[in-house]
Design a protein around this motif. Structure first.
Motif, PDB file in Angstrom:
ATOM      1  N   ASP A  43       0.915  -1.094   0.079  1.00  0.00           N
ATOM      2  CA  ASP A  43      -0.151   0.014  -0.027  1.00  0.00           C
ATOM      3  C   ASP A  43       1.016   1.452   0.020  1.00  0.00           C
ATOM      4  OD1 ASP A  43      -2.513  -0.895  -0.340  1.00  0.00           O
ATOM      5  OD2 ASP A  43      -2.887  -1.116   2.038  1.00  0.00           O
ATOM      6  N   VAL A  44       2.098   1.170  -0.442  1.00  0.00           N
ATOM      7  CA  VAL A  44       2.780   2.388  -0.510  1.00  0.00           C
ATOM      8  C   VAL A  44       2.593   3.087  -1.779  1.00  0.00           C
ATOM      9  CG1 VAL A  44       5.300   3.472  -0.827  1.00  0.00           C
ATOM     10  CG2 VAL A  44       4.764   1.471   0.882  1.00  0.00           C
ATOM     11  N   ASN A  45       2.172   4.360  -1.657  1.00  0.00           N
ATOM     12  CA  ASN A  45       1.907   5.138  -3.091  1.00  0.00           C
ATOM     13  C   ASN A  45       2.662   4.804  -4.349  1.00  0.00           C
ATOM     14  OD1 ASN A  45       2.129   7.859  -4.359  1.00  0.00           O
ATOM     15  ND2 ASN A  45      -0.007   7.685  -3.710  1.00  0.00           N
ATOM     16  N   ILE A  46       2.002   4.670  -5.319  1.00  0.00           N
ATOM     17  CA  ILE A  46       2.687   4.381  -6.538  1.00  0.00           C
ATOM     18  C   ILE A  46       3.690   5.218  -7.105  1.00  0.00           C
ATOM     19  CG2 ILE A  46       1.196   5.258  -8.217  1.00  0.00           C
ATOM     20  CD1 ILE A  46       1.521   2.187  -9.609  1.00  0.00           C
ATOM     21  N   LYS A  47       3.220   6.576  -6.804  1.00  0.00           N
ATOM     22  CA  LYS A  47       4.232   7.719  -7.135  1.00  0.00           C
ATOM     23  C   LYS A  47       5.606   7.552  -6.291  1.00  0.00           C
ATOM     24  CE  LYS A  47       0.680  10.851  -8.775  1.00  0.00           C
ATOM     25  NZ  LYS A  47       0.052  12.029  -8.665  1.00  0.00           N
ATOM     26  N   LEU A  48       5.412   7.286  -5.178  1.00  0.00           N
ATOM     27  CA  LEU A  48       6.517   7.293  -4.137  1.00  0.00           C
ATOM     28  C   LEU A  48       7.552   6.127  -4.731  1.00  0.00           C
ATOM     29  CD1 LEU A  48       7.117   8.906  -1.622  1.00  0.00           C
ATOM     30  CD2 LEU A  48       6.023   7.177  -0.493  1.00  0.00           C
ATOM     31  N   VAL A  49       6.839   4.927  -5.072  1.00  0.00           N
ATOM     32  CA  VAL A  49       7.811   3.835  -5.536  1.00  0.00           C
ATOM     33  C   VAL A  49       8.563   4.215  -6.632  1.00  0.00           C
ATOM     34  CG1 VAL A  49       7.596   1.285  -6.379  1.00  0.00           C
ATOM     35  CG2 VAL A  49       5.927   2.206  -4.409  1.00  0.00           C
ATOM     36  N   ALA A  50       7.768   5.064  -7.681  1.00  0.00           N
ATOM     37  CA  ALA A  50       8.422   5.386  -9.031  1.00  0.00           C
ATOM     38  C   ALA A  50       9.670   6.100  -8.596  1.00  0.00           C
ATOM     39  CB  ALA A  50       7.480   6.035  -9.642  1.00  0.00           C
ATOM     40  N   THR A  51       9.433   7.145  -7.648  1.00  0.00           N
ATOM     41  CA  THR A  51      10.804   8.040  -7.148  1.00  0.00           C
ATOM     42  C   THR A  51      11.806   7.151  -6.697  1.00  0.00           C
ATOM     43  OG1 THR A  51       8.921   9.580  -6.826  1.00  0.00           O
ATOM     44  CG2 THR A  51      11.121   9.894  -5.675  1.00  0.00           C
ATOM     45  N   LEU A  52      11.339   6.202  -5.961  1.00  0.00           N
ATOM     46  CA  LEU A  52      12.435   5.029  -5.185  1.00  0.00           C
ATOM     47  C   LEU A  52      13.181   4.333  -6.162  1.00  0.00           C
ATOM     48  CD1 LEU A  52      13.170   3.845  -2.377  1.00  0.00           C
ATOM     49  CD2 LEU A  52      11.968   1.908  -3.277  1.00  0.00           C
ATOM     50  N   ARG A  53      12.618   4.027  -7.171  1.00  0.00           N
ATOM     51  CA  ARG A  53      13.030   3.172  -8.397  1.00  0.00           C
ATOM     52  C   ARG A  53      14.262   4.122  -8.970  1.00  0.00           C
ATOM     53  NH1 ARG A  53       9.456  -0.656 -11.978  1.00  0.00           N
ATOM     54  NH2 ARG A  53      11.382  -0.849 -13.069  1.00  0.00           N
ATOM     55  N   LYS A  54      13.922   5.292  -9.262  1.00  0.00           N
ATOM     56  CA  LYS A  54      14.697   6.282  -9.930  1.00  0.00           C
ATOM     57  C   LYS A  54      15.872   6.573  -8.941  1.00  0.00           C
ATOM     58  CE  LYS A  54      11.003   8.641 -12.628  1.00  0.00           C
ATOM     59  NZ  LYS A  54      10.436   9.824 -12.817  1.00  0.00           N
ATOM     60  N   THR A  55      15.773   6.830  -7.782  1.00  0.00           N
ATOM     61  CA  THR A  55      16.997   7.139  -6.715  1.00  0.00           C
ATOM     62  C   THR A  55      17.818   6.056  -6.624  1.00  0.00           C
ATOM     63  OG1 THR A  55      15.009   8.399  -5.393  1.00  0.00           O
ATOM     64  CG2 THR A  55      17.154   7.819  -4.451  1.00  0.00           C
ATOM     65  N   ILE A  56      17.124   4.586  -6.529  1.00  0.00           N
ATOM     66  CA  ILE A  56      18.271   3.759  -6.438  1.00  0.00           C
ATOM     67  C   ILE A  56      19.104   3.345  -7.886  1.00  0.00           C
ATOM     68  CG2 ILE A  56      18.440   1.044  -6.153  1.00  0.00           C
ATOM     69  CD1 ILE A  56      15.746   1.215  -4.457  1.00  0.00           C
ATOM     70  N   LYS A  57      18.227   3.615  -8.929  1.00  0.00           N
ATOM     71  CA  LYS A  57      18.975   3.614 -10.149  1.00  0.00           C
ATOM     72  C   LYS A  57      20.177   4.607 -10.489  1.00  0.00           C
ATOM     73  CE  LYS A  57      16.788   0.929 -13.537  1.00  0.00           C
ATOM     74  NZ  LYS A  57      16.653   0.829 -15.169  1.00  0.00           N
ATOM     75  N   ALA A  58      19.451   5.903  -9.932  1.00  0.00           N
ATOM     76  CA  ALA A  58      20.760   6.962  -9.853  1.00  0.00           C
ATOM     77  C   ALA A  58      21.901   6.871  -9.033  1.00  0.00           C
ATOM     78  CB  ALA A  58      20.224   8.315  -9.530  1.00  0.00           C
ATOM     79  N   SER A  59      21.735   6.259  -7.804  1.00  0.00           N
ATOM     80  CA  SER A  59      22.895   5.935  -7.018  1.00  0.00           C
ATOM     81  C   SER A  59      23.785   4.806  -7.463  1.00  0.00           C
ATOM     82  CB  SER A  59      22.186   5.266  -5.711  1.00  0.00           C
ATOM     83  OG  SER A  59      21.368   6.277  -4.937  1.00  0.00           O
ATOM     84  N   VAL A  79      19.953   0.770  -1.578  1.00  0.00           N
ATOM     85  CA  VAL A  79      18.693   0.212  -1.293  1.00  0.00           C
ATOM     86  C   VAL A  79      18.413   0.855   0.202  1.00  0.00           C
ATOM     87  CG1 VAL A  79      17.113  -1.492  -0.519  1.00  0.00           C
ATOM     88  CG2 VAL A  79      18.614  -1.669  -2.688  1.00  0.00           C
ATOM     89  N   PHE A  80      19.182   0.659   1.108  1.00  0.00           N
ATOM     90  CA  PHE A  80      19.069   1.043   2.517  1.00  0.00           C
ATOM     91  C   PHE A  80      18.650   2.750   2.520  1.00  0.00           C
ATOM     92  CE2 PHE A  80      20.507   2.991   6.609  1.00  0.00           C
ATOM     93  CZ  PHE A  80      19.888   1.976   7.398  1.00  0.00           C
ATOM     94  N   ASP A  81      19.554   3.579   1.877  1.00  0.00           N
ATOM     95  CA  ASP A  81      19.550   4.926   1.889  1.00  0.00           C
ATOM     96  C   ASP A  81      18.146   5.371   1.468  1.00  0.00           C
ATOM     97  OD1 ASP A  81      21.855   5.108   3.169  1.00  0.00           O
ATOM     98  OD2 ASP A  81      23.031   5.864   1.395  1.00  0.00           O
ATOM     99  N   SER A  82      17.746   4.808   0.372  1.00  0.00           N
ATOM    100  CA  SER A  82      16.423   5.202  -0.442  1.00  0.00           C
ATOM    101  C   SER A  82      15.208   4.881   0.269  1.00  0.00           C
ATOM    102  CB  SER A  82      16.490   4.429  -1.881  1.00  0.00           C
ATOM    103  OG  SER A  82      17.543   4.472  -2.708  1.00  0.00           O
ATOM    104  N   LEU A  83      15.265   3.606   1.240  1.00  0.00           N
ATOM    105  CA  LEU A  83      14.327   3.287   1.981  1.00  0.00           C
ATOM    106  C   LEU A  83      14.144   4.085   3.249  1.00  0.00           C
ATOM    107  CD1 LEU A  83      14.421  -0.366   1.878  1.00  0.00           C
ATOM    108  CD2 LEU A  83      12.532   0.796   1.142  1.00  0.00           C
TER     109      LEU A  83
END
Length: 526
Positions: A43-59, A79-83
């Motif tokens: 139930d985490v917001n889908i926009k928030l999940v999309a931002t997380l994906r970009k953050t991990i990929k950028a890192s 992964v740790f820092d993004s969460l």
């Protein structure tokens, strides 16, 4: 436990990737997809999940990484820092000041657990030396005042309310004025539960806020609220402009990601999380510790605070340890102390590796195992309890008698005595070095709390593999590092059993529970 499945899935995705023979960009994308799916299902917001994906990929930019780079460690840290970033709004909450009146007003939906949480928070501040009190401004719900009265009486906290006055604004104002005159430091105001579509109740909430002028408004969010959490929290934010969030019912089986989404949507810090129905089941929230527990890496700071708050009496055991002794009675006392610490699932989340060792063992089963050990001790004579256990080796019939008297098996008695002998051997080894350890604790104490935690993390990292559970430290060492958390002048709980061996006795589970994400905690912590 809420979010537990989410933690397992994220941890499994990262572990599978880092253990794979070919760690390439395709495998990395697969890991991100699995983590994203787990978050959306929680139930985490889908926009928030999309931002997380970009953050991990950028890192983690695979084509830019040098050949000698430790890709596993970089991925784990990303992964740790993004969460952590998801649950960290980068804003501090209000800090109550001693010696002055701090008014804290609670708002939220019906059934979120506001009244119980009010008492928990009052109890939390009371344990830290504040003069706390409660004001019941919930005149809408039948039985609200009676519930608060019962909770406050149980916790021995002064309260104010009215069975005749129906205007919540008047009750709130009168209660706050009364307690301010009496110089109370924490004045917590409980209000009615309300929904964003109830305009009249929202207007009433604003009136109460204007009447009591709170230093902090706290929104209470039920962890099981799901996707509705974001919309509701936005509505409350726009109207009451709350400055902190407390998430309740995290011990349930719901997904729980909606409450995390609310934090990101309102840029408001979570200050506490409710972990059960008991008045002590309230934990101070820290983003790094939360993610660390979520991923099975433990929460050493939370463990220290929890043990210190219990004020366990360890004076007699510490005296014996300094003399190089450890009796069966000492072991029984330590088993009782572990029982007082709360549900094993709660402790397992705090101690690195222990949640993996518990496997499918639930709190009821774990508690029963501990109780059976205590029953064995209770069936012994005074002479047997005060011995180191060798008396049973010399006279084996004593074991048969104790097993019958406690309703257990001879094998269980043997296992308990083996633990007592093991701890006795440790006590003899520690006798010479204990004075030096206590001296080192004193030096560490002068460095302040952050210095203590840093030193403890460093020592924990250096212990790797010593406990038989993937680097989990033995409980005796851990308690000593807590310095003074167990009540006696001698420091924290010297002779407490090695938790990995204790869990092995409780279910013969063994195995490597280390798994997890080594190094991610060190990389992501401040």
């Amino acid at each position: 436990m809420v979010l537990q499945d989410l933690g397992r899935r994220i941890n499994a995705a990262v572990t599978d990737l880092t253990r794979s023979a070919t760690l390439d960009e395709k495998a990395f994308d697969g890991m991100i997809k699995e983590i994203s799916n787990a978050l959306v299902e929680a139930d985490v917001n889908i926009k928030l999940v999309a931002t997380l994906r970009k953050t991990i990929k950028a890192s983690v930019k695979f084509h830019e990484l040098p050949p000698h780079a430790n890709k596993k460690r970089i991925i784990q840290k990303a992964v740790f820092d993004s969460l952590v970033d998801i649950v960290n709004p980068h804003q501090g909450a209000y800090q109550p000041k001693k010696g002055k009146s701090n008014v804290i007003m609670f708002v939220g939906l019906q059934g979120a657990g506001k009244t119980t949480t009010c008492t928990k928070l009052a109890r939390w501040y009371q344990a830290r030396g504040f003069r706390t009190c409660l004001v019941c401004a919930d005149t809408f719900r039948a039985g609200a005042f009676d519930q608060l009265k019962q909770n406050a009486t149980k916790a021995k906290i002064p309260y104010y309310g009215s069975l005749t006055q129906t205007d919540p604004v008047v009750v709130a104002r009168d209660g706050v004025e009364k307690f301010k005159k009496e110089r109370f430091e924490i004045i917590i105001v409980d209000t009615s539960g309300r929904h964003q579509q109830e305009d009249a109740l929202f207007a009433e909430m604003v009136e109460i806020q204007a009447a009591v002028q709170p230093h902090q408004t706290v929104m209470v969010l039920d962890a099981s609220i799901g996707q509705a959490a974001e919309a509701q929290s936005r509505a409350f934010k726009e109207t009451a402009d709350f400055g902190a969030i407390i998430i309740t019912k995290t011990d349930g089986a719901a997904a729980g990601g909606g409450a995390i989404s609310a934090v990101a949507a309102t840029h408001t810090p979570i200050v506490f999380i409710g972990t059960g129905e008991h008045l002590l089941d309230l934990e101070k929230f820290n983003p790094q510790s939360f993610v660390s527990k979520l991923l099975g890496m433990g929460d050493m700071q939370g463990l220290v605070e929890h043990v210190q708050s219990l004020k366990l009496d360890q004076k007699e055991t510490m005296k014996n340890i300094t003399e190089g002794k450890f009796s069966v009675r000492d072991l029984r006392d330590q088993l009782s102390n572990i029982m007082k610490m709360g549900p094993l699932s709660k402790m397992a989340g705090m101690i690195p590796g222990l949640s993996g060792m518990m496997g499918q063992m639930d709190d009821e089963e774990g508690s029963l195992k501990l109780k059976r050990m205590i029953y064995i001790c209770d069936s012994m004579t005074t002479k047997e309890l005060d011995s180191d256990g060798k008396i049973f080796v010399e006279q084996p019939t004593r074991m048969t008698r104790v097993a019958r008297g406690s309703g257990t098996s001879v094998r269980e008695v043997e296992e308990l005595l083996a633990q007592a002998r093991l701890m006795g051997g440790m006590a003899k080894k520690m006798k010479g070095g204990l004075a030096g350890m206590q001296k080192a604790q004193g030096a560490m104490g002068g460095a302040g709390k952050q210095g203590q935690m840093a030193a403890m993390q460093k020592r924990l990292a250096s212990m790797g593999g010593g406990g038989g559970a993937g680097g989990m430290p033995d409980m005796g060492t851990l308690m000593k590092m807590m310095g003074g958390g167990a009540g006696g002048a001698g420091g924290g709980g010297g002779g407490m059993p090695d938790m990995s061996q204790l869990m092995s006795m409780m279910g013969n589970m063994g195995g490597n529970a280390g798994g997890g994400m080594p190094g991610a905690g060190r990389g992501g912590r401040r």
